[in-house]
Design an enzyme around this catalytic site. Structure first.
Site, PDB file in Angstrom:
ATOM      1  N   ILE A 111       0.850  -1.192   0.000  1.00  0.00           N
ATOM      2  CA  ILE A 111       0.000   0.000   0.000  1.00  0.00           C
ATOM      3  C   ILE A 111       0.889   1.246   0.000  1.00  0.00           C
ATOM      4  CG2 ILE A 111      -2.001  -1.142   1.059  1.00  0.00           C
ATOM      5  CD1 ILE A 111      -1.362   0.177   3.675  1.00  0.00           C
ATOM      6  N   CYS A 112       0.479   2.215  -0.807  1.00  0.00           N
ATOM      7  CA  CYS A 112       1.236   3.456  -0.980  1.00  0.00           C
ATOM      8  C   CYS A 112       1.217   4.250   0.317  1.00  0.00           C
ATOM      9  CB  CYS A 112       0.598   4.268  -2.114  1.00  0.00           C
ATOM     10  SG  CYS A 112       1.275   5.923  -2.263  1.00  0.00           S
ATOM     11  N   ILE A 113       2.398   4.536   0.865  1.00  0.00           N
ATOM     12  CA  ILE A 113       2.453   5.168   2.181  1.00  0.00           C
ATOM     13  C   ILE A 113       1.792   6.551   2.175  1.00  0.00           C
ATOM     14  CG2 ILE A 113       4.819   6.075   1.815  1.00  0.00           C
ATOM     15  CD1 ILE A 113       5.232   5.608   4.869  1.00  0.00           C
TER      16      ILE A 113
END
Lengths: 118, 130, 88
Positions: free
Chosen positions: B77-79
């Site tokens: 998941i994109c931080i």
């Protein structure tokens, strides 16, 4: 070997954070030593309008973020000519210089890519 | 063939998360390798570990966790997108002194560089839009 | 096949259609499958079968559009050199 990656941006900038988050990805792609280009199409052309002020709606200014693309090594910025015509926009409305492409030129841009994403 | 996938839509709000999950399962079944599933934009909400799906609706979060755990597929998941939407793993919970780690540990919190790396390391990259 | 075009919203057809090459394939998915009711052309046309069935389109889908399973979807991705997703 460097890959050819095209970001196809076709969303208006402030109705959602979609455009902003896609531009963040394009900026990161620029520092990865890949052959990155961006094509603005349809409502995505609104991302390029001059005189934007994202602060007025509590966010960053998308046009200003796009201005950083060349510093990140992304200099191939293309825009869909027929979209501009449909939306009543010209180069004078935009905050960045872009290369206008007709449909045939956009097809050949797409056919040169390894990866296309939004 | 090595395939990576981007998921842009939130589960339920967008059909894309489910379509991507089914596509990934079929690709694995046909002998391909999924290098990474990158959850971008609202797609990061697939990591929400506290959801309870009604009995007559598919539990998409559980489906992703199963895919990750049984096939060793990296669920990233994109931080930047995850933090602002409240998806935190234990490290981010500690860093920002929040009450709970909301992201299931089957998901890893990564930077956008991992999106680009997925593109460069895969034969095909498929984007599932919101 | 050159490019696989995924279309997940009917409104995206307007952006996708002018950029189709004859060797390309189009896969209609999710709400994009409603486009299977219309006369489309420009490339090899497919529609994701579970999405078609869910929406009551199985008997209504135009004859030039092939139903595709998820395995067919994967095979299209294999056969094409790149995938572009059109949403709106």
């Amino acid at each position: 070997m460097a890959k050819r990656i095209l970001f196809l941006l076709n969303r208006a900038p402030y109705g959602s954070t979609y455009a902003l988050e896609a531009i963040e990805a394009a900026l990161v792609a620029g520092v990865f030593d890949q052959e990155v280009s961006v094509l603005f199409s349809g409502a995505g052309l609104y991302q390029l309008l001059s005189e934007q002020d994202g602060g007025a709606v509590g966010g960053r200014t998308v046009g200003k973020m796009l201005g950083a693309l060349p510093e990140y090594g992304v200099t191939d910025l293309f825009a869909c000519g027929p979209s501009a015509q449909r939306l009543g926009l010209t180069g004078n409305d935009l905050c960045l210089p872009v290369t206008w492409l007709d449909y045939t030129e956009q097809k050949s841009l797409i056919n040169r890519q390894d990866i296309i994403t939004g | 063939m090595v395939i990576s996938i981007a998921v842009h839509g939130a589960p339920y709000a967008s059909a894309g998360s489910r379509t991507a999950l089914r596509f990934a399962a079929s690709a694995l079944g046909l002998g391909h390798r999924i290098h990474r599933v990158f959850f971008h934009h609202d797609g990061v909400l697939a990591a929400a570990g506290q959801g309870v799906a009604p009995q007559d609706e598919e539990d998409l979060h559980a489906g992703w966790v199963r895919l990750g755990e049984s096939h060793g597929v990296e669920l990233a998941i994109c931080i930047a997108n995850a933090l602002k939407r409240g998806m935190l793993d234990e490290a981010e919970r500690d860093r920002y002194e929040k009450d709970a780690a909301t992201a299931h540990p089957a998901f890893t919190v990564v930077g956008l560089g991992q999106l680009i790396e997925a593109m460069t390391e895969s034969d095909r990259f498929v984007t599932f839009a919101a | 096949m050159a490019t696989l075009h995924l279309v997940n919203k009917p409104a995206a057809w307007e952006d996708c259609h002018p950029l189709l090459d004859a060797e390309d394939a189009v896969l209609l998915i999710e709400d994009g499958t409603y486009l299977a009711l219309q006369a489309l052309s420009g490339a090899a046309l497919y529609a994701l079968e579970p999405d078609v069935r869910a929406r009551g389109l199985s008997q209504r889908i135009r004859s030039n559009i092939q139903p595709a399973s998820f395995d067919d979807f994967v095979r299209l991705v294999e056969r094409c050199e790149r995938v572009v997703t059109w949403s709106a």
